[in-house]
Design an enzyme around this catalytic site. Sequence first.
Site, PDB file in Angstrom:
ATOM      1  N   ARG A  52      91.254  28.216  -8.885  1.00  0.00           N
ATOM      2  CA  ARG A  52      91.563  28.585 -10.269  1.00  0.00           C
ATOM      3  C   ARG A  52      92.833  27.869 -10.703  1.00  0.00           C
ATOM      4  O   ARG A  52      93.877  28.027 -10.078  1.00  0.00           O
ATOM      5  CB  ARG A  52      91.744  30.097 -10.405  1.00  0.00           C
ATOM      6  N   HIS A  69      97.705  29.562 -19.968  1.00  0.00           N
ATOM      7  CA  HIS A  69      98.495  30.303 -18.975  1.00  0.00           C
ATOM      8  C   HIS A  69      99.956  30.179 -19.360  1.00  0.00           C
ATOM      9  O   HIS A  69     100.774  29.587 -18.657  1.00  0.00           O
ATOM     10  CB  HIS A  69      98.242  29.748 -17.568  1.00  0.00           C
ATOM     11  N   GLU A  74      96.721  36.919 -18.734  1.00  0.00           N
ATOM     12  CA  GLU A  74      97.672  38.020 -18.855  1.00  0.00           C
ATOM     13  C   GLU A  74      98.325  38.131 -20.241  1.00  0.00           C
ATOM     14  O   GLU A  74      99.556  37.982 -20.397  1.00  0.00           O
ATOM     15  CB  GLU A  74      98.755  37.897 -17.772  1.00  0.00           C
ATOM     16  N   ASN A  78      93.998  40.349 -12.360  1.00  0.00           N
ATOM     17  CA  ASN A  78      95.188  40.024 -11.556  1.00  0.00           C
ATOM     18  C   ASN A  78      95.797  41.350 -11.113  1.00  0.00           C
ATOM     19  O   ASN A  78      96.202  42.144 -11.963  1.00  0.00           O
ATOM     20  CB  ASN A  78      96.215  39.242 -12.386  1.00  0.00           C
ATOM     21  N   TYR A 116      98.582  43.246  -8.515  1.00  0.00           N
ATOM     22  CA  TYR A 116      99.744  43.067  -7.638  1.00  0.00           C
ATOM     23  C   TYR A 116     100.266  44.373  -7.066  1.00  0.00           C
ATOM     24  O   TYR A 116     100.663  44.454  -5.914  1.00  0.00           O
ATOM     25  CB  TYR A 116     100.861  42.326  -8.379  1.00  0.00           C
ATOM     26  N   GLU A 169      93.906  36.844  -9.398  1.00  0.00           N
ATOM     27  CA  GLU A 169      95.193  36.716  -8.708  1.00  0.00           C
ATOM     28  C   GLU A 169      95.450  37.961  -7.865  1.00  0.00           C
ATOM     29  O   GLU A 169      95.212  39.069  -8.327  1.00  0.00           O
ATOM     30  CB  GLU A 169      96.378  36.562  -9.681  1.00  0.00           C
TER      31      GLU A 169
HETATM   32  N1  LIG Z   1     105.260  37.298 -10.788  1.00  0.00           N
HETATM   33  N2  LIG Z   1     104.429  36.785 -10.392  1.00  0.00           N
HETATM   34  C1  LIG Z   1     103.366  36.138  -9.775  1.00  0.00           C
HETATM   35  C2  LIG Z   1     102.249  35.713 -10.780  1.00  0.00           C
HETATM   36  C3  LIG Z   1     102.729  34.612 -11.717  1.00  0.00           C
HETATM   37  O1  LIG Z   1     103.269  33.524 -10.973  1.00  0.00           O
HETATM   38  C4  LIG Z   1     101.504  34.164 -12.502  1.00  0.00           C
HETATM   39  O2  LIG Z   1     101.776  33.026 -13.305  1.00  0.00           O
HETATM   40  C5  LIG Z   1     101.029  35.278 -13.435  1.00  0.00           C
HETATM   41  O3  LIG Z   1      99.699  34.984 -13.839  1.00  0.00           O
HETATM   42  C6  LIG Z   1     101.091  36.670 -12.767  1.00  0.00           C
HETATM   43  O4  LIG Z   1     102.335  37.240 -12.691  1.00  0.00           O
HETATM   44  C7  LIG Z   1     101.776  36.898 -11.572  1.00  0.00           C
END
Ligand SMILES: N#[N+]C[C@@H]1[C@@H](O)[C@H](O)[C@@H](O)[C@@H]2O[C@H]12
Length: 449
Positions: A79, A123, A168, A293, A295, A353
Amino acid sequence: MTQHDTTFPEHFLWGTATSAYQIEGSPLADGAGPSIWERFVHTPGLTIGGDTGDVACDHYRRWREDVRMMADLGLRAYRFSVAWARVLPEGRGTVNTKGLDFYSRLVDELLAHGITPLTTLFHWDLPAALDDRGGWLNPDIAHWFADYADVMFKALDGRVRHWATLNEPWVVTDGGYLHGALAPGHRSLYEAPIATHHLLRAHGAAVQRYRSVGKHQIGLVVNLEPKYAASDSAADQAATRRAHAYMNGQYLDPVFLGRYPEEMREIFGAAWPEWPAADHELIKQKLDFIGLNYYTRSVTRDAPEAWPVRAGRVIQPQATYTETSWEVFPQGLTDTLAWIRERYANPPVYITENGAAFYDPPVAENGRVADALRVDYLRKHIGAMHAAIAAGSDVRGYMAWSLLDNFEWSLGFAKRFGLVHINYATQQRTPKDSARYYSRVVASNGAAL
Ligand SMILES: N#[N+]C[C@@H]1[C@@H](O)[C@H](O)[C@@H](O)[C@@H]2O[C@H]12
């Protein structure tokens, strides 16, 4: 699928994820225009250590080496995102063919190595020229974005069969327009809902355009964070509902249900606009998948001081935390997938993610990076995903964040999320133990968990 069986459905898509500004470097090469991140990072004091994406992982020049490394690791998917301003330096109008060719060559190289591309159109790196015209605050951005998407669909659709419009949108709005920690660095209660709405209108316009020119799959990537009330008190319960609506329902409800959560007006008050029904029709385009995504979670309490959601996070003393202060909580992934399954009628989901920044030991003389905490994080979250699939969630792939250590936005290079270590002085790539572990998981389709 038996209870102890940890293999995944046939054709499950195992891969890794990155984004353009975080790994490519050369942001202005070959006719590319500047993005808002180019401006943000070159504004003193806005990134830790004054770090920039000027070089990052030098992927714009080392992309063949990186694809070969993915193949050597046995990865089956990748991706990545397209830097809008490489393809359209002004964000609209004349196409920069050299910029478009970079992505066309990357896709061909991936396919030549048997790696499936999943492509994100936006992004966070909005062309600066569009920000000068109001960016996500200008309603015209819906057709600017759809026109850009159209360029990419016509150039790559067929070779790319999994598209995502936005990455996001919550972070874009919360970080870029409400709290100001991310580009473009605005701090406005009034701008945030407008940015959210225009992001979702742009998403809808791009999906509508895809239905007229595309032949494969398109979705939206959202970061979801399950909220668990810190107590049974009415105040903590109400704060948890607000936090859940603000971070999770605010984006998927409009897309799947055609409306925002009712808590949004409670959170934003007079700053929350009423939008025309036509906008909701545009936003509510049928999707082929959700990109999730995941976390961490939040144990949530009432926090009157935490403007405007008035919800705070309660630290869990016994838990493990990452370098970005996120609690390691795999069960939250299972619970989030169950919430999607039940609220939105079990749509197909790709985990687009999942990963963590830990303090990694240096590269040892034998070439190893013994990132045991990341191995454990991956093992537990892949197991949590498997539990959701066993319970009926239609999960079709998992992209570990991230292939490479990379530019972590305003945190700069201080936080390392990669399965592959980057020596930023030499650009040497070194697969960590987590990369070797993940290779075994992929090769066994999850059996080697
Ligand atoms: N912080 N963090 C890691 C990660 C970031 O590096 C990504 O660009 C985003 O899509 C999402 O926030 C997650």
